[in-house]
Write a protein that holds these residues in place. Sequence first.
Motif, PDB file in Angstrom:
ATOM      1  N   ARG A  77       0.850  -1.188   0.000  1.00 14.58           N
ATOM      2  CA  ARG A  77       0.000   0.000   0.000  1.00 14.58           C
ATOM      3  C   ARG A  77       0.884   1.236   0.000  1.00 14.58           C
ATOM      4  N   LEU A  78       0.362   2.291  -0.528  1.00 10.68           N
ATOM      5  CA  LEU A  78       1.128   3.522  -0.613  1.00 10.68           C
ATOM      6  C   LEU A  78       1.348   4.142   0.746  1.00 10.68           C
ATOM      7  N   SER A  79       2.514   4.718   0.896  1.00 10.10           N
ATOM      8  CA  SER A  79       2.794   5.474   2.111  1.00 10.10           C
ATOM      9  C   SER A  79       2.460   6.925   1.780  1.00 10.10           C
ATOM     10  N   PRO A  80       2.375   7.760   2.810  1.00  5.96           N
ATOM     11  CA  PRO A  80       2.131   9.182   2.552  1.00  5.96           C
ATOM     12  C   PRO A  80       3.202   9.740   1.613  1.00  5.96           C
ATOM     13  N   ALA A  81       4.441   9.323   1.804  1.00  2.96           N
ATOM     14  CA  ALA A  81       5.512   9.813   0.929  1.00  2.96           C
ATOM     15  C   ALA A  81       5.287   9.351  -0.512  1.00  2.96           C
ATOM     16  N   GLY A  82       4.758   8.135  -0.656  1.00  2.00           N
ATOM     17  CA  GLY A  82       4.492   7.620  -1.990  1.00  2.00           C
ATOM     18  C   GLY A  82       3.403   8.442  -2.673  1.00  2.00           C
ATOM     19  N   THR A  83       2.392   8.780  -1.889  1.00  2.00           N
ATOM     20  CA  THR A  83       1.307   9.598  -2.418  1.00  2.00           C
ATOM     21  C   THR A  83       1.836  10.955  -2.859  1.00  2.00           C
ATOM     22  N   ARG A  84       2.646  11.532  -2.027  1.00  2.00           N
ATOM     23  CA  ARG A  84       3.212  12.846  -2.376  1.00  2.00           C
ATOM     24  C   ARG A  84       4.080  12.771  -3.617  1.00  2.00           C
ATOM     25  N   ALA A  85       4.884  11.719  -3.718  1.00  2.00           N
ATOM     26  CA  ALA A  85       5.773  11.580  -4.877  1.00  2.00           C
ATOM     27  C   ALA A  85       4.964  11.470  -6.168  1.00  2.00           C
ATOM     28  N   LEU A  86       3.876  10.729  -6.081  1.00  2.00           N
ATOM     29  CA  LEU A  86       3.015  10.550  -7.243  1.00  2.00           C
ATOM     30  C   LEU A  86       2.378  11.881  -7.653  1.00  2.00           C
ATOM     31  N   LEU A  87       1.884  12.604  -6.673  1.00  2.00           N
ATOM     32  CA  LEU A  87       1.270  13.893  -6.966  1.00  2.00           C
ATOM     33  C   LEU A  87       2.300  14.862  -7.540  1.00  2.00           C
ATOM     34  N   ALA A  88       3.511  14.802  -7.021  1.00  2.00           N
ATOM     35  CA  ALA A  88       4.560  15.695  -7.520  1.00  2.00           C
ATOM     36  C   ALA A  88       4.888  15.365  -8.975  1.00  2.00           C
ATOM     37  N   SER A  89       4.916  14.063  -9.272  1.00  2.00           N
ATOM     38  CA  SER A  89       5.208  13.667 -10.654  1.00  2.00           C
ATOM     39  C   SER A  89       4.129  14.184 -11.592  1.00  2.00           C
ATOM     40  N   ARG A  90       2.904  14.054 -11.138  1.00  2.00           N
ATOM     41  CA  ARG A  90       1.832  14.517 -12.012  1.00  2.00           C
ATOM     42  C   ARG A  90       1.882  16.028 -12.216  1.00  2.00           C
ATOM     43  N   ARG A  91       2.202  16.730 -11.163  1.00  4.20           N
ATOM     44  CA  ARG A  91       2.269  18.190 -11.273  1.00  4.20           C
ATOM     45  C   ARG A  91       3.341  18.615 -12.274  1.00  4.20           C
ATOM     46  N   THR A  92       4.464  17.941 -12.235  1.00  2.00           N
ATOM     47  CA  THR A  92       5.544  18.254 -13.174  1.00  2.00           C
ATOM     48  C   THR A  92       5.055  18.106 -14.610  1.00  2.00           C
ATOM     49  N   MET A  93       4.418  16.964 -14.864  1.00  4.85           N
ATOM     50  CA  MET A  93       3.925  16.733 -16.222  1.00  4.85           C
ATOM     51  C   MET A  93       2.842  17.732 -16.600  1.00  4.85           C
ATOM     52  N   ASP A  94       1.945  18.000 -15.683  1.00  3.86           N
ATOM     53  CA  ASP A  94       0.871  18.945 -15.968  1.00  3.86           C
ATOM     54  C   ASP A  94       1.431  20.308 -16.366  1.00  3.86           C
ATOM     55  N   ARG A  95       2.459  20.707 -15.665  1.00  8.40           N
ATOM     56  CA  ARG A  95       3.046  22.010 -15.961  1.00  8.40           C
ATOM     57  C   ARG A  95       3.665  22.050 -17.344  1.00  8.40           C
ATOM     58  N   LEU A  96       4.276  20.945 -17.722  1.00 12.40           N
ATOM     59  CA  LEU A  96       4.906  20.922 -19.042  1.00 12.40           C
ATOM     60  C   LEU A  96       3.878  20.819 -20.171  1.00 12.40           C
ATOM     61  N   TRP A  97       2.784  20.148 -19.873  1.00 15.47           N
ATOM     62  CA  TRP A  97       1.740  20.010 -20.891  1.00 15.47           C
ATOM     63  C   TRP A  97       0.919  21.282 -21.003  1.00 15.47           C
ATOM     64  N   ASP A  98       0.859  22.016 -19.931  1.00 15.14           N
ATOM     65  CA  ASP A  98       0.020  23.202 -19.905  1.00 15.14           C
ATOM     66  C   ASP A  98       0.340  24.197 -21.023  1.00 15.14           C
ATOM     67  N   GLY A  99      -0.678  24.539 -21.783  1.00 15.20           N
ATOM     68  CA  GLY A  99      -0.501  25.516 -22.856  1.00 15.20           C
ATOM     69  C   GLY A  99       0.169  24.963 -24.105  1.00 15.20           C
ATOM     70  N   LEU A 100       0.425  23.695 -24.083  1.00 17.15           N
ATOM     71  CA  LEU A 100       1.093  23.085 -25.238  1.00 17.15           C
ATOM     72  C   LEU A 100       0.098  22.376 -26.136  1.00 17.15           C
ATOM     73  N   GLU A 101       0.199  22.645 -27.413  1.00 13.88           N
ATOM     74  CA  GLU A 101      -0.663  21.887 -28.327  1.00 13.88           C
ATOM     75  C   GLU A 101       0.219  21.148 -29.302  1.00 13.88           C
ATOM     76  N   LEU A 102       0.086  19.842 -29.256  1.00 15.34           N
ATOM     77  CA  LEU A 102       0.899  18.986 -30.100  1.00 15.34           C
ATOM     78  C   LEU A 102       0.155  18.677 -31.385  1.00 15.34           C
ATOM     79  N   GLU A 103       0.583  19.291 -32.451  1.00 17.80           N
ATOM     80  CA  GLU A 103      -0.102  19.029 -33.715  1.00 17.80           C
ATOM     81  C   GLU A 103       0.468  17.800 -34.393  1.00 17.80           C
ATOM     82  N   PRO A 104      -0.362  16.815 -34.584  1.00 19.31           N
ATOM     83  CA  PRO A 104       0.079  15.593 -35.274  1.00 19.31           C
ATOM     84  C   PRO A 104       0.226  15.934 -36.744  1.00 19.31           C
ATOM     85  N   GLU A 105       1.479  15.952 -37.225  1.00 17.52           N
ATOM     86  CA  GLU A 105       1.746  16.320 -38.622  1.00 17.52           C
ATOM     87  C   GLU A 105       1.327  15.229 -39.584  1.00 17.52           C
TER      88      GLU A 105
END
Lengths: 108, 108
Positions: free
Chosen positions: B80-108
């Motif tokens: 089962r996840l520990s609190p630290a595991g939960t935080r690490a997961l949320l942090a990973s998602r935040r990183t990705m969200d920030r990079l995806w934010d405002g980005l539009e990937l046009e499939p050429e």
Amino acid sequence: MSKGNYLGEFEQVVLLATARLADEAYGMSIRREIEEATGRKSSIGAIYATLDRLEAKTFLESRMGEATPKRGGRPKRYFRLSPAGTRALLASRRTMDRLWDGLELEPE
Amino acid sequence: MSKGNYLGEFEQVVLLATARLADEAYGMSIRREIEEATGRKSSIGAIYATLDRLEAKTFLESRMGEATPKRGGRPKRYFRLSPAGTRALLASRRTMDRLWDGLELEPE
DNA sequence: CTTGATTTATTCTTTTTTGTAGAATATTGT
DNA sequence: ACAATATTCTACAAAAAAGAATAAATCAAG
């Protein structure tokens, strides 16, 4: 051949930063973009190693910048996403989205 | 401490599958959940190696199942996840969200 | 001009961490 | 003993990370 079909965590980060920078993406600016967008610092060696790997996998392409820019310094090597790189990125996101879907992580 | 602060790609996948399974998460079921949710197959060795690593990093905890379940087979080791595991997961998602934010990937 | 300092950027070398597979082994029920 | 279920072990490949080394261009002297 094997199977390493999935993008690594840092590979995704580098690919996304490259996409964000559009035609201003090169080693140094990608490193800067990652730090500005996420707060994450990375060594320049890590950036290039990843960029090279990604190019070898045809997820991005590179070209050298003009020979005589009006500034000091070595010429830049610009990178841009290939269609395959775009697809890989979208596939990675879909995988994560599916796993996150319907999940609520309660911070204890 | 050093550096490996970020979750690897497969580590995130395993952690998310564990979270989804709540108190039914153990090696075999995690492997099944990953495949069912994302279509991705993984060897059992890869699952356990990652699970052990994640536990060593305190991102999750494990305990052995009851001694006498009503079925054949070796006892399960639940994770089962520990609190630290939960935080690490949320942090990973935040990183990705920030990079995806405002980005539009046009499939050429 | 020609040299040397400065700037900007990439390449190289090494090490650690992650990812992957599959055989081997262990535990329990029948 | 055998079938079922699950974990552990062993070995290796790929990805991540750091930082020194190196390269290419501009500019300021002298």
